[in-house]
Motif scaffolding. Structure first.
Motif, mmCIF file in Angstrom:
data_model
loop_
_atom_site.group_PDB
_atom_site.id
_atom_site.type_symbol
_atom_site.label_atom_id
_atom_site.label_comp_id
_atom_site.label_asym_id
_atom_site.label_seq_id
_atom_site.Cartn_x
_atom_site.Cartn_y
_atom_site.Cartn_z
ATOM 1 N N ASP A 70 0.659 -1.222 0.064
ATOM 2 C CA ASP A 70 0.129 0.168 0.293
ATOM 3 C C ASP A 70 0.833 1.570 0.051
ATOM 4 O OD1 ASP A 70 -2.784 -0.980 0.682
ATOM 5 O OD2 ASP A 70 -1.836 -1.952 2.074
ATOM 6 N N LEU A 71 2.075 1.194 0.421
ATOM 7 C CA LEU A 71 2.869 2.059 0.534
ATOM 8 C C LEU A 71 3.830 2.534 -0.856
ATOM 9 C CD1 LEU A 71 4.456 1.723 3.923
ATOM 10 C CD2 LEU A 71 2.628 2.885 3.801
ATOM 11 N N ARG A 72 3.017 1.729 -2.173
ATOM 12 C CA ARG A 72 4.070 1.945 -3.133
ATOM 13 C C ARG A 72 3.104 1.992 -4.180
ATOM 14 N NH1 ARG A 72 6.339 -3.049 -0.741
ATOM 15 N NH2 ARG A 72 5.601 -3.450 -2.572
ATOM 16 N N GLN A 73 2.154 2.700 -4.351
ATOM 17 C CA GLN A 73 0.835 2.886 -5.045
ATOM 18 C C GLN A 73 1.009 4.302 -5.074
ATOM 19 O OE1 GLN A 73 -0.965 0.721 -5.961
ATOM 20 N NE2 GLN A 73 0.512 -0.693 -4.583
ATOM 21 N N GLY A 74 2.132 5.081 -5.024
ATOM 22 C CA GLY A 74 2.444 6.326 -5.979
ATOM 23 C C GLY A 74 1.954 7.522 -4.849
ATOM 24 N N HIS A 75 1.273 7.385 -3.612
ATOM 25 C CA HIS A 75 0.334 8.780 -3.046
ATOM 26 C C HIS A 75 2.384 8.354 -1.222
ATOM 27 C CE1 HIS A 75 -1.040 5.069 -1.751
ATOM 28 N NE2 HIS A 75 -0.918 5.536 -0.221
ATOM 29 N N VAL A 76 2.204 9.762 -1.342
ATOM 30 C CA VAL A 76 2.668 9.829 0.513
ATOM 31 C C VAL A 76 1.999 9.458 1.627
ATOM 32 C CG1 VAL A 76 3.885 11.541 1.460
ATOM 33 C CG2 VAL A 76 3.885 12.045 -0.580
ATOM 34 N N SER A 77 2.502 8.338 2.199
ATOM 35 C CA SER A 77 1.547 8.033 3.312
ATOM 36 C C SER A 77 2.363 8.671 4.430
ATOM 37 C CB SER A 77 1.949 6.290 3.391
ATOM 38 O OG SER A 77 1.564 5.650 2.284
ATOM 39 N N VAL A 78 2.045 8.575 5.745
ATOM 40 C CA VAL A 78 1.595 9.103 6.874
ATOM 41 C C VAL A 78 1.253 7.685 7.791
ATOM 42 C CG1 VAL A 78 2.163 10.593 8.532
ATOM 43 C CG2 VAL A 78 1.703 11.430 6.481
ATOM 44 N N ILE A 79 2.841 6.589 8.757
ATOM 45 C CA ILE A 79 2.570 5.604 9.806
ATOM 46 C C ILE A 79 2.732 6.259 10.267
ATOM 47 C CG2 ILE A 79 2.713 3.673 10.251
ATOM 48 C CD1 ILE A 79 3.636 3.246 7.365
ATOM 49 N N ASN A 80 0.964 6.242 11.414
ATOM 50 C CA ASN A 80 1.717 6.877 12.620
ATOM 51 C C ASN A 80 1.087 5.819 13.832
ATOM 52 O OD1 ASN A 80 -0.345 7.561 15.582
ATOM 53 N ND2 ASN A 80 1.198 8.980 15.421
ATOM 54 N N LEU A 112 -2.931 8.353 5.454
ATOM 55 C CA LEU A 112 -2.561 8.931 6.591
ATOM 56 C C LEU A 112 -3.014 6.910 6.946
ATOM 57 C CD1 LEU A 112 -1.892 9.921 8.843
ATOM 58 C CD2 LEU A 112 -4.130 11.088 9.791
ATOM 59 N N TYR A 113 -2.474 6.240 7.893
ATOM 60 C CA TYR A 113 -2.067 4.824 8.146
ATOM 61 C C TYR A 113 -1.849 4.706 9.569
ATOM 62 C CZ TYR A 113 -2.106 3.526 2.717
ATOM 63 O OH TYR A 113 -2.155 3.008 1.759
ATOM 64 N N GLY A 114 -2.799 3.958 10.155
ATOM 65 C CA GLY A 114 -2.374 3.276 11.863
ATOM 66 C C GLY A 114 -2.200 2.770 11.984
ATOM 67 N N LEU A 115 -1.062 2.381 12.761
ATOM 68 C CA LEU A 115 0.249 1.011 13.229
ATOM 69 C C LEU A 115 -0.712 0.906 15.055
ATOM 70 C CD1 LEU A 115 3.028 -0.988 12.682
ATOM 71 C CD2 LEU A 115 2.614 -0.725 15.195
ATOM 72 N N PRO A 134 -8.343 9.382 12.757
ATOM 73 C CA PRO A 134 -7.896 9.935 11.204
ATOM 74 C C PRO A 134 -7.297 8.884 10.267
ATOM 75 C CG PRO A 134 -6.399 9.663 13.770
ATOM 76 C CD PRO A 134 -7.393 8.837 13.026
ATOM 77 N N PHE A 135 -7.252 7.888 9.862
ATOM 78 C CA PHE A 135 -6.350 6.547 9.799
ATOM 79 C C PHE A 135 -7.383 6.393 8.806
ATOM 80 C CE2 PHE A 135 -4.894 6.242 13.939
ATOM 81 C CZ PHE A 135 -3.790 6.787 13.953
ATOM 82 N N ASP A 136 -6.888 6.079 7.457
ATOM 83 C CA ASP A 136 -7.736 5.823 6.352
ATOM 84 C C ASP A 136 -7.204 4.243 6.694
ATOM 85 O OD1 ASP A 136 -7.823 8.261 4.164
ATOM 86 O OD2 ASP A 136 -5.798 8.008 5.097
ATOM 87 N N ALA A 137 -6.312 3.049 7.496
ATOM 88 C CA ALA A 137 -6.675 1.768 7.460
ATOM 89 C C ALA A 137 -6.098 2.114 8.561
ATOM 90 C CB ALA A 137 -5.961 1.575 6.112
ATOM 91 N N VAL A 138 -5.747 0.986 9.556
ATOM 92 C CA VAL A 138 -5.415 0.574 10.589
ATOM 93 C C VAL A 138 -4.939 -0.803 10.656
ATOM 94 C CG1 VAL A 138 -5.160 0.528 13.107
ATOM 95 C CG2 VAL A 138 -7.070 2.547 11.627
ATOM 96 N N GLY A 139 -3.696 -0.876 11.151
ATOM 97 C CA GLY A 139 -3.172 -2.640 11.467
ATOM 98 C C GLY A 139 -3.142 -2.782 12.755
ATOM 99 N N GLY A 154 9.613 3.583 20.966
ATOM 100 C CA GLY A 154 8.370 3.190 22.015
ATOM 101 C C GLY A 154 7.043 4.229 21.043
ATOM 102 N N VAL A 155 6.271 3.908 21.371
ATOM 103 C CA VAL A 155 4.899 4.728 21.322
ATOM 104 C C VAL A 155 4.688 5.950 21.585
ATOM 105 C CG1 VAL A 155 3.541 3.081 19.819
ATOM 106 C CG2 VAL A 155 2.832 3.355 22.574
ATOM 107 N N PRO A 156 4.020 7.500 20.437
ATOM 108 C CA PRO A 156 3.851 7.227 19.517
ATOM 109 C C PRO A 156 5.420 7.339 18.574
ATOM 110 C CG PRO A 156 3.201 9.610 20.397
ATOM 111 C CD PRO A 156 3.286 8.387 21.474
ATOM 112 N N GLU A 157 5.297 7.087 17.372
ATOM 113 C CA GLU A 157 6.071 7.530 16.058
ATOM 114 C C GLU A 157 6.045 7.998 15.269
ATOM 115 O OE1 GLU A 157 9.813 5.108 16.239
ATOM 116 O OE2 GLU A 157 10.419 5.149 17.990
#
Length: 200
Positions: A70-80, A112-115, A134-139, A154-157
């Motif tokens: 999902d991170l290689r689809q051409g859009h910038v991703s933010v993972i929190n 925006l992705y949540g981990l 706030p996330f488009d997807a959460v893993g 440690g969290v958050p990063e």
């Protein structure tokens, strides 16, 4: 020469442990204040994100998990990287909602992705329900293996990933409105420019 006379001739021996302690304390204080803790180095900067696939958080309706593809689809991703048991994660939640509602970044395709790090699914769902999601997807990273691969201290990063899946930036600690405006958004904008540039 008696033992007492020998000790009196070498008073520095009694002061040596104190000197070592003061030296180590001084080094610790110097390192503590030597820079911005949000700029801890990361071995991943400039390298592809590690391979991973995270399932959706069970019970979080309508929100999928995500992976490195999902991170290689051409859009910038933010993972929190967050957790319900993390007090600073609650503190930064309003800032993440601000980021999620930024119309300029939305128009640029930023995702925006949540981990969810080592968290019980029910607690993670409760957290995102209370604080807002706030996330488009959460893993769900229930064992923390993906976070380890990302070099999380440690969290958050928060990570910024270019459209080709290369990690561009890492922010350590809770995002404040100031950090969002002065640090994270400029880093996202840099990643957008790099993602738009033709390959050399």
């Amino acid at each position: 020469m008696s033992a007492g006379e020998e000790k009196s001739q070498r008073p520095w021996l009694r002061l040596a442990p104190l000197g070592v302690f003061l030296l180590l304390a001084g080094l610790f204080v110097a390192r503590l204040f030597s820079g911005d803790p949000s700029k801890l180095p990361s071995a991943l900067i400039g390298r592809p994100a590690p391979a991973f696939t995270l399932p959706a958080v069970e019970g979080l309706a309508g929100v999928s998990g995500f992976g490195d593809a999902d991170l290689r689809q051409g859009h910038v991703s933010v993972i929190n990287v967050f957790a319900s048991w993390c007090a600073p994660c609650r503190a930064e939640a309003p800032t993440l909602l601000t980021l999620a509602h930024d119309e300029t970044l939305k128009a640029a395709g930023v995702k925006l992705y949540g981990l969810s790090y080592k968290d019980d699914a029910a607690n993670a769902v409760r957290f995102l329900t209370q604080e807002g999601n706030p996330f488009d997807a959460v893993g769900a990273d229930s064992l923390g293996r993906t976070a380890i691969d990302f070099g999380v201290y440690g969290v958050p990063e928060t990570f910024v990933v270019r459209g080709d899946g290369v990690v561009a930036y890492k922010f350590v600690g809770p995002l404040s409105p100031y950090a969002l405006e002065k640090t994270l958004i400029p880093e996202i904008e840099k990643a957008l420019k790099a993602s738009a540039a033709p390959p050399s």
